[in-house]
Each structure stands twice: as structure tokens, then as C-alpha cells.
Design a protein around this motif. Structure first.
Motif, PDB file in Angstrom:
ATOM      1  N   CYS A  48       0.822  -1.215   0.000  1.00 40.51           N
ATOM      2  CA  CYS A  48       0.000   0.000   0.000  1.00 40.51           C
ATOM      3  C   CYS A  48       0.854   1.262   0.000  1.00 40.51           C
ATOM      4  CB  CYS A  48      -0.933  -0.009   1.220  1.00 40.51           C
ATOM      5  SG  CYS A  48      -2.174  -1.319   1.189  1.00 40.51           S
TER       6      CYS A  48
ATOM      7  N   ILE B  45       2.471   2.221  -3.707  1.00 42.75           N
ATOM      8  CA  ILE B  45       1.566   2.161  -4.862  1.00 42.75           C
ATOM      9  C   ILE B  45       2.027   3.103  -5.971  1.00 42.75           C
ATOM     10  CG2 ILE B  45      -0.745   2.784  -5.698  1.00 42.75           C
ATOM     11  CD1 ILE B  45      -1.871   1.768  -3.053  1.00 42.75           C
TER      12      ILE B  45
ATOM     13  N   THR C 247     -10.714  -2.050   1.402  1.00 39.19           N
ATOM     14  CA  THR C 247     -10.110  -0.749   1.122  1.00 39.19           C
ATOM     15  C   THR C 247     -10.664   0.335   2.038  1.00 39.19           C
ATOM     16  OG1 THR C 247     -11.713  -0.049  -0.577  1.00 39.19           O
ATOM     17  CG2 THR C 247      -9.852  -1.407  -1.308  1.00 39.19           C
TER      18      THR C 247
ATOM     19  N   PHE D 231      -3.238  -1.242  -8.634  1.00 43.71           N
ATOM     20  CA  PHE D 231      -4.136  -0.202  -8.137  1.00 43.71           C
ATOM     21  C   PHE D 231      -4.271   0.872  -9.214  1.00 43.71           C
ATOM     22  CE2 PHE D 231      -1.976  -2.009  -4.461  1.00 43.71           C
ATOM     23  CZ  PHE D 231      -3.023  -2.278  -3.599  1.00 43.71           C
TER      24      PHE D 231
ATOM     25  N   ILE E 271      -4.534   4.054  -1.493  1.00 46.91           N
ATOM     26  CA  ILE E 271      -5.406   2.963  -1.070  1.00 46.91           C
ATOM     27  C   ILE E 271      -4.832   2.340   0.207  1.00 46.91           C
ATOM     28  CG2 ILE E 271      -6.338   0.689  -1.661  1.00 46.91           C
ATOM     29  CD1 ILE E 271      -7.581   2.836  -3.297  1.00 46.91           C
ATOM     30  N   GLY E 272      -5.697   2.102   1.196  1.00 46.87           N
ATOM     31  CA  GLY E 272      -5.270   1.439   2.425  1.00 46.87           C
ATOM     32  C   GLY E 272      -6.083   0.183   2.650  1.00 46.87           C
ATOM     33  N   LEU E 273      -5.428  -0.968   2.652  1.00 43.72           N
ATOM     34  CA  LEU E 273      -6.120  -2.247   2.822  1.00 43.72           C
ATOM     35  C   LEU E 273      -6.138  -2.630   4.304  1.00 43.72           C
ATOM     36  CD1 LEU E 273      -4.525  -4.144  -0.198  1.00 43.72           C
ATOM     37  CD2 LEU E 273      -6.845  -3.223  -0.059  1.00 43.72           C
TER      38      LEU E 273
END
Length: 316
Positions: free
Chosen positions: A55, A58, A91, A137, A142-144
Motif C-alpha cells: 500500500c 503504490i 479498502t 491499483f 489505497i489502504g487495505l
């Protein structure tokens, strides 16, 4: 001979009690090592974990090779994302961090801040390619968040390792995510399914009913796990990824029973967000499509219980 092992992983206490074959003394040690290895892969709090690095680094449009473990985890998550129409979505990480329910003094984020982070939420921004085992992505930031599926996924790996090691009877508890291999043996040598109690969401020190498990597991999602009140309104950690706010309470808790451990974790969250009607449709569809045992017990806001027939739910 029964062996037991307890260890800390995934910010919780994990326990395994299993009948181990004579030549399998190292099996539980291997299970613990595998659990810690998975934690190093999936932790969102460890900046060196594979998930954190994925993340953090990215580059929109760039296909990034990942380990088989991380790929499979994301694949299973995105399956439920699609089937739930985004009610479940890993997400949601940036929104989870914004609300910060683990803080000593949690606060309601402003509508402007929520709208800003929602621009970076949505499973459609993540593409997987099984042939190349890569993740792509389409935008940065984006943060999973693995929190809604990590323990269930870990439990599945442990169950597979135990079965491959010849274990035919075991009880596993990963921070409240339970799974049993085989049946319970009574003092007379007979067998029966394990009876498992479900915590009362209105009084967490008591239970409101039981279910029966054999070669299956159970996980529960409820608002009481992390929440706070302000001006008479309850704000809880089960956030709707589509709005950025806690889901309005129509259910108090959802317990999912399944022969596949990861489904208990994933579906308890998805069902809670979807509500009773749509959640039931999702469970029915996935049960039909996967061939796995999947059942539910949901406590409505008025305290009544909705349970699928196969759950074998019995009030306390």
C-alpha cells in the motif's frame, strides 16, 4: 494424546487443543510459526509487512508481484466485495484510521474529512491477475485493512495444516473465532457435535443461545466490540464502506457458521452491513455456489433472533 498450545498473534490470544498423532509432536509449533509468519505478511500496523509495503509503494497502473499468501487473501476478500456490492470492502482502511475507535478519546470525523478519504475507498480500484499473481491499483492512497478477515484466514491455514498432519479432533480459538475439527467425544466413548454458546450482545457476560458445530467454525460481529456514544447516538466500528459512517443499527450481532473458516469472518461483517434480508440472500447464494456449509444467527435491534434452519440454534 491431546496437546495444547497458546500464543499471541493478530493482537489476540490464540489457542489450539488437538489430538496429535504419535509422530506429530512438532505440529503445533509449526502452526504457531505459520501464524506469526502470516501476521508479518498481513499486519497493517507493521510498516515492514508485505501488505503495508504494497500500500505504501503504490504506483497507479503498475502490476506488483505478491506472495501466494497475500494474493489468496486479497482474492478471497474481493470475492465477498463483489458479492456484497461493496458492503464489505477491505479498502475501507483510510476510513477506519480516520474514526480511530481504538483511541482513548474517539471523535466523530467531519463530513469533509470523510468525503475526502472516501475518494480512496472502493474495491474496484484493486485488480488481481492470477496468471501473473500481481496486484494493480488504479490510484494512490489505497489502504487495505485486513481486520475483518485476517483471523478467519489464519484459522483456515491452521486447520489445513492440522488436517494434513493427521489430526482428526481439535478445538481452535483465535480471539473468539472458533473452529472445531471432528466431533466431541463423551465419557462413554460416543460422539456428538460440539455445543457452542453465543454471547448476548445486550449483556456480554451471558449467552442468549447455542449452536452445534462439527468440522465447522463460528465468528460473530457486533457493535459492542468497539463503540462510543455522543449526544445519545451510538457510533460503532462496523463502518459502511459506501458511506464512511457506522451502519445504522438494525442488528445487534451476526454470527456466521461455516465449514470454511475464512467465510465466518468475512460474512459476519458483510451480513451486518447488508442487514438481515440482503445478508440472508448473500449467505444463500454463497452456500449454493461454493458447496460449503454456511449458516447464520442474527440478533435484531428489538432482541428477536433470525437464524437459518441449518444453524441448529437453541435459545438459552
Amino acid at each position: 494424546m491431546e496437546h495444547t498450545r497458546a500464543f499471541l498473534a493478530y493482537d489476540t490470544l490464540c489457542r489450539i487443543a488437538a489430538e496429535i498423532p504419535e509422530d506429530g509432536e512438532q505440529l503445533l509449533e509449526q502452526c504457531e510459526e505459520e501464524a506469526h509468519g502470516l501476521e508479518r505478511t498481513l499486519s497493517m500496523f507493521d510498516p515492514g509487512s508485505e501488505l503495508s509495503r504494497l500500500c505504501r509503494d503504490i504506483r497507479p497502473g503498475e502490476a506488483v508481484p505478491v506472495s501466494e499468501t497475500l494474493y489468496t487473501f486479497l482474492e478471497q476478500n474481493l470475492e465477498i466485495c463483489r458479492l456484497s456490492g461493496g458492503a464489505f470492502d477491505p479498502t475501507v482502511g483510510p476510513v477506519v484510521k480516520l474514526w480511530d475507535f481504538l483511541s482513548q478519546t474517539p471523535r466523530i470525523p467531519s463530513a469533509e474529512r470523510i468525503r475526502a478519504v472516501l475518494d480512496r475507498v472502493g474495491y474496484q480500484h484493486v485488480r488481481l491477475d492470477r496468471n501473473t499473481r500481481t496486484v494493480t491499483f488504479d490510484l494512490s492512497g489505497i489502504g487495505l485493512d485486513p481486520g475483518a478477515a485476517g483471523k478467519g484466514f489464519a484459522l483456515g491455514l491452521t486447520v489445513d495444516r492440522l488436517r494434513q498432519g493427521g489430526v482428526r479432533q481439535a478445538v481452535l480459538d483465535y480471539g473468539g473465532n472458533l473452529f472445531v475439527i471432528g466431533a466431541h467425544q463423551d465419557a462413554q466413548g460416543g460422539t456428538r457435535p460440539w455445543k457452542v454458546a453465543i454471547r448476548d450482545p445486550d449483556n456480554t457476560g451471558s449467552v442468549f443461545g447455542t449452536v452445534q458445530l462439527q468440522d465447522a467454525g463460528i465468528a460473530t460481529s457486533s457493535w459492542y466490540e468497539h463503540s462510543f456514544q455522543k449526544n445519545g447516538t451510538v457510533y460503532h466500528h462496523l463502518l459502511d464502506p459506501r458511506t464512511g459512517y457506522p451502519m445504522p443499527l438494525t442488528l445487534k450481532s451476526v454470527s456466521i457458521l461455516s465449514s470454511r473458516p475464512v467465510y465466518t469472518d468475512l460474512l459476519s461483517t458483510a451480513f451486518f452491513i447488508l442487514g438481515e434480508e440482503e445478508g440472508g440472500v448473500l449467505v444463500d447464494r454463497l452456500r449454493r455456489d461454493s458447496g460449503e456449509m454456511i449458516e447464520y444467527v442474527a440478533v435484531r435491534e428489538d432482541g428477536t433472533v433470525a437464524a437459518s434452519p441449518g444453524a441448529a440454534f437453541a435459545p438459552a
